[in-house]
Scaffold this motif. Structure first.
Motif, PDB file in Angstrom:
ATOM      1  N   SER A 137      48.293 -28.696 138.574  1.00 53.84           N
ATOM      2  CA  SER A 137      49.456 -28.491 137.690  1.00 53.84           C
ATOM      3  C   SER A 137      50.405 -27.432 138.250  1.00 53.84           C
ATOM      4  O   SER A 137      51.494 -27.231 137.734  1.00 53.84           O
ATOM      5  N   ILE A 138      49.951 -26.744 139.265  1.00 55.06           N
ATOM      6  CA  ILE A 138      50.781 -25.695 139.874  1.00 55.06           C
ATOM      7  C   ILE A 138      51.585 -26.293 141.026  1.00 55.06           C
ATOM      8  O   ILE A 138      51.018 -26.919 141.927  1.00 55.06           O
ATOM      9  N   GLY A 139      52.900 -26.116 140.964  1.00 58.40           N
ATOM     10  CA  GLY A 139      53.751 -26.756 141.973  1.00 58.40           C
ATOM     11  C   GLY A 139      54.116 -25.851 143.126  1.00 58.40           C
ATOM     12  O   GLY A 139      54.432 -26.320 144.218  1.00 58.40           O
ATOM     13  N   ALA A 140      54.069 -24.550 142.885  1.00 61.38           N
ATOM     14  CA  ALA A 140      54.492 -23.635 143.942  1.00 61.38           C
ATOM     15  C   ALA A 140      53.613 -22.402 143.950  1.00 61.38           C
ATOM     16  O   ALA A 140      53.136 -21.946 142.905  1.00 61.38           O
ATOM     17  N   VAL A 141      53.428 -21.873 145.146  1.00 55.85           N
ATOM     18  CA  VAL A 141      52.610 -20.678 145.304  1.00 55.85           C
ATOM     19  C   VAL A 141      53.439 -19.599 145.989  1.00 55.85           C
ATOM     20  O   VAL A 141      54.146 -19.874 146.957  1.00 55.85           O
ATOM     21  N   LEU A 142      53.369 -18.407 145.453  1.00 55.74           N
ATOM     22  CA  LEU A 142      54.044 -17.290 146.097  1.00 55.74           C
ATOM     23  C   LEU A 142      52.975 -16.403 146.723  1.00 55.74           C
ATOM     24  O   LEU A 142      52.100 -15.874 146.016  1.00 55.74           O
ATOM     25  N   ILE A 143      53.048 -16.221 148.041  1.00 55.26           N
ATOM     26  CA  ILE A 143      52.024 -15.473 148.759  1.00 55.26           C
ATOM     27  C   ILE A 143      52.489 -14.044 149.014  1.00 55.26           C
ATOM     28  O   ILE A 143      53.444 -13.807 149.759  1.00 55.26           O
ATOM     29  N   ALA A 144      51.818 -13.107 148.363  1.00 52.10           N
ATOM     30  CA  ALA A 144      52.176 -11.704 148.495  1.00 52.10           C
ATOM     31  C   ALA A 144      50.921 -10.898 148.781  1.00 52.10           C
ATOM     32  O   ALA A 144      50.742  -9.782 148.315  1.00 52.10           O
ATOM     33  N   THR A 145      50.039 -11.498 149.556  1.00 53.83           N
ATOM     34  CA  THR A 145      48.773 -10.854 149.936  1.00 53.83           C
ATOM     35  C   THR A 145      48.974 -10.084 151.239  1.00 53.83           C
ATOM     36  O   THR A 145      50.086 -10.017 151.761  1.00 53.83           O
ATOM     37  N   SER A 146      47.889  -9.548 151.784  1.00 47.37           N
ATOM     38  CA  SER A 146      48.030  -8.797 153.039  1.00 47.37           C
ATOM     39  C   SER A 146      48.331  -9.775 154.179  1.00 47.37           C
ATOM     40  O   SER A 146      47.978 -10.948 154.140  1.00 47.37           O
ATOM     41  N   THR A 147      49.032  -9.265 155.203  1.00 47.50           N
ATOM     42  CA  THR A 147      49.592 -10.115 156.247  1.00 47.50           C
ATOM     43  C   THR A 147      48.535 -10.995 156.914  1.00 47.50           C
ATOM     44  O   THR A 147      48.803 -12.160 157.228  1.00 47.50           O
ATOM     45  N   ASN A 148      47.347 -10.445 157.123  1.00 50.16           N
ATOM     46  CA  ASN A 148      46.344 -11.196 157.887  1.00 50.16           C
ATOM     47  C   ASN A 148      45.884 -12.475 157.196  1.00 50.16           C
ATOM     48  O   ASN A 148      45.210 -13.301 157.794  1.00 50.16           O
ATOM     49  N   ARG A 179      48.417 -27.825 152.390  1.00 49.33           N
ATOM     50  CA  ARG A 179      47.434 -28.924 152.369  1.00 49.33           C
ATOM     51  C   ARG A 179      47.235 -29.414 150.933  1.00 49.33           C
ATOM     52  O   ARG A 179      47.026 -30.604 150.699  1.00 49.33           O
ATOM     53  N   ALA A 180      47.310 -28.487 149.992  1.00 52.60           N
ATOM     54  CA  ALA A 180      47.138 -28.853 148.590  1.00 52.60           C
ATOM     55  C   ALA A 180      48.438 -29.378 147.978  1.00 52.60           C
ATOM     56  O   ALA A 180      48.529 -29.561 146.760  1.00 52.60           O
ATOM     57  N   GLY A 181      49.466 -29.515 148.821  1.00 58.29           N
ATOM     58  CA  GLY A 181      50.703 -30.144 148.343  1.00 58.29           C
ATOM     59  C   GLY A 181      51.679 -29.224 147.644  1.00 58.29           C
ATOM     60  O   GLY A 181      52.579 -29.667 146.945  1.00 58.29           O
ATOM     61  N   LYS A 182      51.510 -27.937 147.855  1.00 59.68           N
ATOM     62  CA  LYS A 182      52.362 -27.001 147.127  1.00 59.68           C
ATOM     63  C   LYS A 182      53.540 -26.501 147.964  1.00 59.68           C
ATOM     64  O   LYS A 182      53.425 -26.356 149.190  1.00 59.68           O
ATOM     65  N   ALA A 183      54.615 -26.229 147.287  1.00 65.12           N
ATOM     66  CA  ALA A 183      55.733 -25.501 147.911  1.00 65.12           C
ATOM     67  C   ALA A 183      55.311 -24.037 148.014  1.00 65.12           C
ATOM     68  O   ALA A 183      54.571 -23.543 147.153  1.00 65.12           O
ATOM     69  N   VAL A 184      55.783 -23.350 149.050  1.00 63.48           N
ATOM     70  CA  VAL A 184      55.328 -21.976 149.288  1.00 63.48           C
ATOM     71  C   VAL A 184      56.503 -21.028 149.551  1.00 63.48           C
ATOM     72  O   VAL A 184      57.417 -21.352 150.309  1.00 63.48           O
ATOM     73  N   LEU A 185      56.446 -19.878 148.902  1.00 61.90           N
ATOM     74  CA  LEU A 185      57.297 -18.745 149.313  1.00 61.90           C
ATOM     75  C   LEU A 185      56.330 -17.659 149.739  1.00 61.90           C
ATOM     76  O   LEU A 185      55.515 -17.192 148.933  1.00 61.90           O
ATOM     77  N   CYS A 186      56.410 -17.279 151.039  1.00 64.44           N
ATOM     78  CA  CYS A 186      55.469 -16.299 151.582  1.00 64.44           C
ATOM     79  C   CYS A 186      56.205 -15.057 152.055  1.00 64.44           C
ATOM     80  O   CYS A 186      57.237 -15.141 152.720  1.00 64.44           O
ATOM     81  N   GLU A 187      55.641 -13.918 151.721  1.00 69.51           N
ATOM     82  CA  GLU A 187      56.218 -12.653 152.201  1.00 69.51           C
ATOM     83  C   GLU A 187      56.191 -12.590 153.735  1.00 69.51           C
ATOM     84  O   GLU A 187      55.347 -13.204 154.375  1.00 69.51           O
ATOM     85  N   LYS A 188      57.075 -11.819 154.320  1.00 72.67           N
ATOM     86  CA  LYS A 188      57.097 -11.614 155.762  1.00 72.67           C
ATOM     87  C   LYS A 188      56.011 -10.632 156.145  1.00 72.67           C
ATOM     88  O   LYS A 188      55.648  -9.825 155.278  1.00 72.67           O
ATOM     89  N   PRO A 189      55.506 -10.576 157.372  1.00 70.40           N
ATOM     90  CA  PRO A 189      55.721 -11.583 158.408  1.00 70.40           C
ATOM     91  C   PRO A 189      54.742 -12.736 158.235  1.00 70.40           C
ATOM     92  O   PRO A 189      53.770 -12.615 157.485  1.00 70.40           O
TER      93      PRO A 189
END
Lengths: 333, 333, 333, 333
Positions: B61-72, B83-93
C-alpha cells in the motif's frame, strides 16, 4: 484543543483559516460569510462547516471566534460573542466610530472575556526584534520613531468610501505600532494629508498620502508616512533613533538575488503586499492568541489597544482638517 | 494520495516527515529507524506507524519511500525499494563508493522506477531564480561560476571519520549545483584542500577547507569554496559571471534589522544552518517529487545526477592528493 | 621638497603627475616619454620640463624618479636610476622575466637605495582596513583568503601579446595582495585558466579567465579569481575567512542612489576602472613613498615584493600549462 | 584667473580656502578674520595675505569675495561687497532676520551682481543625481519627499543661543533642498519640535529634534526630520516617492568593509560630519560659482533662494510655537 468559529471568508478570512488549521492546538470548526458560497468553499478546504454567524456564536462547543467580517459589524459581533462566553480575535479596526468602540470596550469589560485586536504587525519578527532591542536599551533612550507604510496600490474607490478614511483604515496599524513601541499614547497629534495619488480619493473626502507627527508627554516624537501607492511593492519600514544609536527594520525582499550589468545592479523588490510580507506574522498572531486563551494569560494586544489606536486616528482626522495640532485628550473626552 | 514510508528518523528524517505530512497529496504512513524509540516518537507525531525497513518496503500500500538513513545503507535500500516497485527519494550521497553507486544506477535503471536524490539546494527559491535568469540569457553567456558553502561548525570527528571526506560528504552539494547550473559535467577537476580548522580532521585523513576548480569542455570554469567553520553562520552564496553581467545570490539573513551606533552598523547574520536556510527548499523538494511521481513526469534530480556528483567528488579527492588536475573521464572509466 | 622626474607620460603617468604635484613635499620637475608630444603636454600642465630619460636620470637636482614606462624598460631604468643615486617608485611588474627581475634586485641591493613597486591596491583604504583588522585579530586566525578582480573589458589584443600573460600582467596585483595580507609567500601554486571572453586572447597563447589557489606552509589557502571582462564595471573585492568570522571588502560604488520601481530596485555599479576606484590609493601610495624617502624609513612595498609576486605569477603560468601544482621553490631555484 | 578674498578663517573658511586654491581658475589672494592669528595662519598656508574685511572689499584687483564669517555679519558684508562690485559666495543663512535678508536681497538686486548662497548639499553628487533622476521622470510624478538630517552631536550651548534656532540654523539646508528638488516653495508649513537630546537646548528656547511637513500647492508633501544627535555619525538621506517608484539616496559610508562574526555583521558608519561627507560637494560648489561668475551665466543657487529658505524656517518656527499650520504667504507679507 481550541474549537474555533471563523466569521468572514474573504481574503483575510482565508489567511486566518490556514493559521487556525495548522496550529496544533486549534481547530477550525465552522465558517460564516454573507456570501454563502465563499463560506462553503473555505469550510470545505479545512473540513469545517458553513454556518451563520448566529449558529457559530450560539454553539457552546466553540471556544473562540475570529471576526474577519466588514468593519461595521465588528462591535456588534464582539459583543455578541463575548455575551456567549467566547474568546475573540477581531480584525482591526474595532469600529469607525470611536464612541461605538468605547461602548464596546465597556460592554466587553463587564464580561471579563479575552478580546484581542488583530494588529498583525506587532507579530512581524523584525518589528518584534526592534521592540525588544529598544526595550533592552540597545540604543539608549528612544527619541524619534519613524514608520513608513506604503501600500502597493490604492483600494477600489468603493472601498475608500466606506473605509472611514486613511487614518482609521490604514494608518491605524501604524498608530498601534507607535503606541506599542513607545509604550505610551501620544499627547498630541499633528496631521497633514493630501490626495495626489488619485483625485477620486480626494473627491470622496479622503487623503491618499499623509504624514502624521505624534508628540509624547516626555518629549519623544513619532512620525508616520503613509501612501496608498508604491509602484515597487509594499513598503514597511521602521526606524527608531535613540540617544545611543538607530534601530532600523528594512523591507523583506522577494529574494536575495541581484544582477549587475551595464545598466546597474538590480535587486529584488519588497514582498508585494501584506499577505506575503506578514505570512509569518499571521501565524505568530494566532499562536499568541491561542497561547493567551488556553493559558488564561494576558493578551498581547487588547481591545483597549484597538480603541486607543482609533482615538489617535480620530485625532489625526481632525488635525488634518483643522490644520492644527489636536490633543488626544480632547478626542477622548 | 501518495502513501509514504520514511526510512530514518534522525534530524533530516524529522524535516522530511513534516514536509510529507503537510503536503496535500502525500501521507506519512510508516517510519523506521535503527533507534526504535526515535522511529516511534516521530511516527507518533504524525499519526504514522513505527516499523522495520523491510516491513515498509514490503507493504504494497506504500507507493514511495524516503531514504534518510546513514549513507552506507543508501544503495542497498534504493535497490530494495525499487525491486519492491516503489518510487524513491534518497538523501545524498548515493554511496561513498562510486563503483557501488554506478552499480545501483544500473540496477535501478532496469526497473524503470523513479529515484530522486535529495539535492535540496536546487529547490532553494533564490538559487532556482539564479538558474532561471542564467538560462534566460539575462547575463549573456556564462563564463565563471563561484559557489561558497561554509558550514557554521565542523561535525563531530566520529562523523568525519565515516563521512567519506569533505568532497563526498559536503562539497557534493556544490558539485551537483555546478553541474545543474552549468547544464553539464566538467571535463577536469582541480582540488586544493587543507586541514586548518581542526587538526583532528587532518589526522583523520580529511580536509576542512578546500577550493575546487572545475573546467568545462567549452572553457567555462566553476570554483567552489568550502569550509567546515564559519563563526557567523551558514554561508551559502552563488555568483555567476557572464558576458553581460553578474548574477549573485546572497545569504538569507535571520532578520532585516540593523543597529547603528558609535561602534558601527550591525545587521543580522545568515540563517544558522541548513534546517533554517533551506526550510522552504525541503518543502519544494518534496512537492517536486510528489508532482513527478503522481504525474509520471521527469524527476527534477535523478539518480544519475547523484552518481555524477559523486564522480566529481571522487575526482576532487584524487586531485587533492596527487596535486594535479584529474580528468573526470579517468574516474568514470 | 623632493624633486621628481617622471618617466612615462601615458595614462598612468598622468595619474602620478597629479599625485606628485599636489603633494606638499614633492614637485614634478621633468617628464619624459617616447612620445615627445605627450611628455611636453604633461610637463606643461604642471610647470615641468620635457626631457629624455637620460637627462632626467643624470640631473643631480632630482632626488626621485617615478617609472611609468612600458614594462620591458623597467629593470634597466631601475638600475640606471639607482646607479645615479635616485630613489625609485616603479610601476608593476618589475619585468616579465623572473631572472631579469632577480638580477635587478641584486644590482639595486648593492646600492642600498629605496626602490618601491607600485602595487597601488595596498593603499586602498578599504583593503588596508581589512589588513589591519586581520592583523588585529578581529576574526581570529586567518584561514581562507578570496580575492576577486575582474576588469571591465579586455585590453587590445596587441597589448595582450606583449603583456606577459594574465598572471604576470593582471593577477600579479592579486598575488602581491595575497602575500601582503597573509604576511607570507605561498608554498604551492595551482592555476586553472581559460580563454572564454575572447578567442583571440586564447589564440595569442593567453587566458582571460582564471582561478589560482595558493597554499601556504601553515595550511592557509588563498584563492584568486580574475576575468578580463565584467560588463558592470571594475569588480574588486576581498574576503578573508578566519576562525572567528569573515572580513569582506565590497566594491566602491559610483553613488549611493537606488531606484525602486515595478522592475526591481536598481543601485549603482562599481566604479568603472582602476583610475576611478583607486584615485585615493594613488595619492596614498605617493604619500607613503615620499614619507619613506624623506624620513629614510622602510618602504611599504619593496622591490623584493615585486620580484616575489612575479615568482608567483611564473608558478601560476607553469601550473596552468602543466595542469599540476607548482612549488614556488622550484620557480625560484 | 578669479582673484578671491576670503572673509572668515574658521573651520568652514579653511574648507573654502582649499577649494579656492586648488581650482585652476581661482586664486586665494587675501584672508580676514576677527582672530588675526587665524587669518594669518590660513593665509600663510596658501600664499595669501592676511587683511581686514575692508581692505579685501576695497581691493579692486579682487573679483570675488567668499563670506564665511558669523551669521550676524552676512547681510552687511554681502551689501558692502556688492557695492564694491564683487561677486559673492556667502555661507548660509543670509541672516537670522527675514526682514533684514529681504532688505539685503533688494539692495543687491539693484547692483545686478551675482550673489550665491552656500547651500552645499545641492552639490553632493548623490543628491544631484536624485534631482536629475526625478526631473528626468524616472519615478513618474513626485508625490512625497522625505529628508533625514541628523547631526552627530549637538553644538555647544553657547552656539545654540545665537544660532537662531534649529529651523534657521540647521533645517534651513533641508528647506533649501526641498524647494530645489520640488522646484517650488511650499504653501504651508507644519512643524513639531521638542527638546529631548539636551534639556539645556530646551531651556535656551530651542528644539533639538523636529519634524516639519511642507504642503505644496499641487498637493505634494515634503517631510523633514532633524535631530541634533546621531551617535553613529552624520545621517544624510533623501527619499522621493513618485507615481512610478522611489528614489533613495543612502549615506556615504566610511569604508566598504564588513565583518561577520557570531555577534552579527558589522559594517561601516556614515561619514562622521559635513566636512567628511560633503568634501566633494564643497569643491563642486566652488567650481559652479567660478563657472557662473566667469561665464556670466546664471548662478545655481541665488540670494533669493537663501531668503526663501529663511522664510520657510520662519514659518516652521512659528508653526512649532503656535501648534498650527502656517501659510508661507503670511510670513512673507
Amino acid at each position: 484543543m481550541l474549537r474555533v468559529g471563523l466569521l468572514g471568508a474573504g481574503r483575510i478570512g482565508n489567511v486566518h483559516a490556514k493559521a487556525i488549521s495548522t496550529h496544533p492546538q486549534s481547530r477550525l470548526v465552522a465558517v460564516s460569510d454573507v456570501n454563502a458560497e465563499a463560506a462553503a468553499k473555505l469550510a470545505g478546504l479545512y473540513g469545517a462547516e458553513a454556518r451563520s454567524n448566529e449558529a457559530i456564536i450560539d454553539d457552546p462547543s466553540i471556544g473562540a471566534v475570529l471576526i474577519a467580517t466588514s468593519t461595521n459589524t465588528h462591535s456588534d459581533l464582539i459583543e455578541a460573542a463575548t455575551r456567549a462566553g467566547k474568546a475573540v480575535l477581531c480584525e482591526k479596526p474595532v469600529d469607525l466610530s470611536l464612541a461605538r468602540a468605547q461602548a464596546c470596550l465597556k460592554a466587553v469589560g463587564a464580561t471579563g472575556l479575552p478580546v484581542m485586536i488583530g494588529f498583525n504587525r506587532r507579530f512581524d519578527p523584525n518589528f518584534a526584534a526592534l521592540k525588544a532591542a529598544a526595550d533592552g536599551g540597545e540604543i539608549g533612550k528612544s527619541e524619534l520613531l519613524s514608520i513608513t507604510s506604503f501600500d502597493p496600490a490604492p483600494p477600489p474607490i468603493s472601498y475608500v468610501k466606506v473605509s472611514g478614511g486613511l487614518f482609521r483604515d490604514m494608518m491605524i496599524h501604524d498608530f498601534d505600532l507607535a503606541c506599542w513601541i513607545m509604550g505610551a499614547s501620544p499627547d498630541q497629534v499633528t496631521a497633514v494629508g493630501t490626495s495626489i495619488v488619485d483625485p477620486e480619493i480626494g473627491a470622496a473626502g479622503d487623503v491618499d498620502t499623509a504624514v502624521v507627527t505624534l508628540l509624547y508627554g516626555d518629549g519623544r516624537i513619532a512620525v508616520i508616512r503613509n501612501s496608498r501607492r508604491a509602484a515597487y511593492g509594499y513598503d514597511q519600514r521602521i526606524e527608531l533613533l535613540g540617544s545611543k544609536g538607530l534601530l532600523s527594520v528594512d523591507n523583506v525582499l522577494e529574494n536575495t538575488i541581484s544582477k549587475a550589468t551595464a545598466a546597474g545592479v538590480v535587486a529584488a523588490k519588497p514582498e508585494f503586499f501584506f499577505l506575503e510580507r506578514y505570512t509569518r506574522a499571521y501565524s505568530a498572531e494566532w499562536a499568541a492568541f491561542v497561547d493567551a486563551v488556553t493559558k488564561n494569560s494576558p493578551l498581547p494586544v487588547t481591545l483597549a489597544d484597538g480603541v486607543n489606536a482609533l482615538a489617535v486616528a480620530e485625532a489625526a482626522t481632525r488635525s488634518a482638517k483643522t490644520k492644527s495640532t489636536v490633543d488626544l485628550a480632547s478626542v477622548l473626552s
